[in-house]
Design a protein around this motif. Structure first.
Motif, PDB file in Angstrom:
ATOM      1  N   VAL A  93       0.838  -1.204   0.000  1.00 28.99           N
ATOM      2  CA  VAL A  93       0.000   0.000   0.000  1.00 28.99           C
ATOM      3  C   VAL A  93       0.873   1.254   0.000  1.00 28.99           C
ATOM      4  O   VAL A  93       0.661   2.183  -0.794  1.00 28.99           O
ATOM      5  N   ILE A  94       1.867   1.275   0.880  1.00 31.41           N
ATOM      6  CA  ILE A  94       2.768   2.433   0.961  1.00 31.41           C
ATOM      7  C   ILE A  94       3.562   2.588  -0.331  1.00 31.41           C
ATOM      8  O   ILE A  94       3.712   3.689  -0.872  1.00 31.41           O
ATOM      9  N   ARG A  95       4.060   1.475  -0.839  1.00 31.34           N
ATOM     10  CA  ARG A  95       4.906   1.493  -2.035  1.00 31.34           C
ATOM     11  C   ARG A  95       4.152   2.027  -3.249  1.00 31.34           C
ATOM     12  O   ARG A  95       4.654   2.895  -3.977  1.00 31.34           O
ATOM     13  N   LEU A  96       2.958   1.522  -3.468  1.00 33.19           N
ATOM     14  CA  LEU A  96       2.188   1.968  -4.627  1.00 33.19           C
ATOM     15  C   LEU A  96       1.781   3.434  -4.498  1.00 33.19           C
ATOM     16  O   LEU A  96       1.767   4.170  -5.492  1.00 33.19           O
ATOM     17  N   TYR A  97       1.488   3.860  -3.286  1.00 33.41           N
ATOM     18  CA  TYR A  97       1.085   5.260  -3.089  1.00 33.41           C
ATOM     19  C   TYR A  97       2.235   6.219  -3.393  1.00 33.41           C
ATOM     20  O   TYR A  97       2.075   7.163  -4.172  1.00 33.41           O
ATOM     21  N   ILE A  98       3.401   5.954  -2.788  1.00 30.84           N
ATOM     22  CA  ILE A  98       4.516   6.884  -3.010  1.00 30.84           C
ATOM     23  C   ILE A  98       5.066   6.752  -4.429  1.00 30.84           C
ATOM     24  O   ILE A  98       5.584   7.720  -4.988  1.00 30.84           O
ATOM     25  N   GLY A  99       4.941   5.575  -5.029  1.00 34.47           N
ATOM     26  CA  GLY A  99       5.366   5.425  -6.417  1.00 34.47           C
ATOM     27  C   GLY A  99       4.466   6.190  -7.370  1.00 34.47           C
ATOM     28  O   GLY A  99       4.940   6.877  -8.278  1.00 34.47           O
ATOM     29  N   MET A 105       4.035  13.318  -9.869  1.00 35.75           N
ATOM     30  CA  MET A 105       4.390  14.684  -9.471  1.00 35.75           C
ATOM     31  C   MET A 105       5.872  14.998  -9.702  1.00 35.75           C
ATOM     32  O   MET A 105       6.330  16.080  -9.360  1.00 35.75           O
ATOM     33  N   GLU A 106       6.613  14.023 -10.240  1.00 31.99           N
ATOM     34  CA  GLU A 106       8.045  14.184 -10.535  1.00 31.99           C
ATOM     35  C   GLU A 106       8.839  14.534  -9.276  1.00 31.99           C
ATOM     36  O   GLU A 106       9.642  15.464  -9.256  1.00 31.99           O
ATOM     37  N   ARG A 107       8.618  13.766  -8.226  1.00 23.68           N
ATOM     38  CA  ARG A 107       9.326  13.952  -6.961  1.00 23.68           C
ATOM     39  C   ARG A 107      10.322  12.812  -6.782  1.00 23.68           C
ATOM     40  O   ARG A 107       9.932  11.653  -6.643  1.00 23.68           O
ATOM     41  N   VAL A 108      11.585  13.158  -6.766  1.00 23.19           N
ATOM     42  CA  VAL A 108      12.637  12.144  -6.700  1.00 23.19           C
ATOM     43  C   VAL A 108      12.652  11.398  -5.365  1.00 23.19           C
ATOM     44  O   VAL A 108      12.785  10.172  -5.362  1.00 23.19           O
ATOM     45  N   PRO A 109      12.531  12.060  -4.211  1.00 26.07           N
ATOM     46  CA  PRO A 109      12.588  11.297  -2.946  1.00 26.07           C
ATOM     47  C   PRO A 109      11.510  10.220  -2.838  1.00 26.07           C
ATOM     48  O   PRO A 109      11.784   9.094  -2.415  1.00 26.07           O
ATOM     49  N   GLU A 110      10.275  10.569  -3.227  1.00 22.26           N
ATOM     50  CA  GLU A 110       9.195   9.582  -3.163  1.00 22.26           C
ATOM     51  C   GLU A 110       9.437   8.432  -4.133  1.00 22.26           C
ATOM     52  O   GLU A 110       9.218   7.262  -3.799  1.00 22.26           O
ATOM     53  N   LEU A 111       9.901   8.770  -5.322  1.00 22.24           N
ATOM     54  CA  LEU A 111      10.156   7.726  -6.316  1.00 22.24           C
ATOM     55  C   LEU A 111      11.322   6.842  -5.895  1.00 22.24           C
ATOM     56  O   LEU A 111      11.309   5.623  -6.127  1.00 22.24           O
ATOM     57  N   ALA A 112      12.325   7.438  -5.261  1.00 22.07           N
ATOM     58  CA  ALA A 112      13.449   6.642  -4.757  1.00 22.07           C
ATOM     59  C   ALA A 112      12.996   5.720  -3.629  1.00 22.07           C
ATOM     60  O   ALA A 112      13.436   4.568  -3.543  1.00 22.07           O
ATOM     61  N   GLY A 113      12.123   6.216  -2.764  1.00 16.28           N
ATOM     62  CA  GLY A 113      11.577   5.364  -1.711  1.00 16.28           C
ATOM     63  C   GLY A 113      10.779   4.209  -2.280  1.00 16.28           C
ATOM     64  O   GLY A 113      10.876   3.066  -1.802  1.00 16.28           O
ATOM     65  N   PHE A 114       9.997   4.489  -3.308  1.00 17.26           N
ATOM     66  CA  PHE A 114       9.249   3.432  -3.997  1.00 17.26           C
ATOM     67  C   PHE A 114      10.195   2.382  -4.567  1.00 17.26           C
ATOM     68  O   PHE A 114       9.971   1.174  -4.422  1.00 17.26           O
ATOM     69  N   TRP A 115      11.268   2.840  -5.195  1.00 14.89           N
ATOM     70  CA  TRP A 115      12.208   1.902  -5.823  1.00 14.89           C
ATOM     71  C   TRP A 115      12.930   1.048  -4.775  1.00 14.89           C
ATOM     72  O   TRP A 115      13.110  -0.159  -4.968  1.00 14.89           O
ATOM     73  N   LEU A 116      13.321   1.670  -3.672  1.00 14.06           N
ATOM     74  CA  LEU A 116      14.011   0.920  -2.615  1.00 14.06           C
ATOM     75  C   LEU A 116      13.088  -0.117  -1.977  1.00 14.06           C
ATOM     76  O   LEU A 116      13.506  -1.252  -1.709  1.00 14.06           O
ATOM     77  N   LEU A 117      11.837   0.259  -1.732  1.00 16.08           N
ATOM     78  CA  LEU A 117      10.885  -0.712  -1.186  1.00 16.08           C
ATOM     79  C   LEU A 117      10.651  -1.856  -2.167  1.00 16.08           C
ATOM     80  O   LEU A 117      10.507  -3.016  -1.765  1.00 16.08           O
ATOM     81  N   THR A 118      10.622  -1.532  -3.444  1.00 13.54           N
ATOM     82  CA  THR A 118      10.397  -2.557  -4.466  1.00 13.54           C
ATOM     83  C   THR A 118      11.542  -3.560  -4.508  1.00 13.54           C
ATOM     84  O   THR A 118      11.320  -4.775  -4.507  1.00 13.54           O
TER      85      THR A 118
END
Length: 200
Positions: A93-99, A105-118
């Motif tokens: 749930v968290i991963r899909l939301y921040i991804g 929204m082109e936000r690097v920190p959120e996308l990086a968090g998504f990638w690390l969780l993945t």
């Protein structure tokens, strides 16, 4: 707390996704048209979108199958599988939301968090569920795990390239903004000097 988390994710992103030489060299910047360029990764966004619809089906299938085979599992695997399902669901749930938010929204920190969780959590967990024969996998369970694993793998690969493109784009835009501000300052100084000369 949120600002500290964003700074941490930004520093991790700088290490994992170093900017290219073109992004660092101001002379090789291409002119960016503000408001017209989008670096959102469409395949990643589509994968996250469809994964959001598939995840409830995956969870429902897993719960039904777990209920069917519960009495045949050992006590150890009952605890392990239950813990994995709970952790996987919460992280998903968290991963899909921040991804979804980070890519759109082109936000690097959120996308990086998504990638690390993945990469660090979801991919190992889904592989554990898929290839652990002692968990007594049923055909339905194996099928939904394969689809979920493909989603996670595809999102991990697309996420990596999306972050690289987004980081390079934002670095380039930052440098161009500095040059624009410098030109504006120089123009202001020119007009101020001219006004002083005319007054004298």
């Amino acid at each position: 707390m949120e600002a500290k988390l964003r700074r941490t994710m930004t520093s991790v992103t700088d290490v994992l996704f170093p900017t290219s030489k073109n992004a660092r060299d101001p002379q090789q910047h291409q002119l960016l048209k503000t408001g017209n360029d989008y670096v959102t990764n469409l395949p990643l966004q589509m994968a996250i979108y469809f994964n959001c619809f598939f995840s409830p089906f995956w969870l429902t299938s897993v719960i039904v199958v777990f209920e069917l085979k519960y009495m045949y599992l050992t006590t150890l695997y009952k605890i392990i599988l239950l813990a994995i399902y709970i952790v996987f669901t919460i992280i998903e749930v968290i991963r899909l939301y921040i991804g979804y938010l980070g890519n759109l929204m082109e936000r690097v920190p959120e996308l990086a968090g998504f990638w690390l969780l993945t990469i660090l959590l979801q991919f190992p967990l889904i592989l554990l569920l898929l290839f652990n024969d002692q968990a007594m996998l049923l055909p339905l369970e194996r099928a939904v795990h394969i689809i979920e694993a493909l989603f996670v793998l595809f999102e991990g690969v697309c996420g990596y390239f999306a972050i690289r493109v987004m980081v390079n784009y934002q670095v380039t835009k930052f440098h161009l903004r500095q040059f624009t501000d410098l030109e504006q300052i120089q123009d202001d100084e020119y007009w101020i000097n001219n006004n002083h000369q005319h007054q004298s």
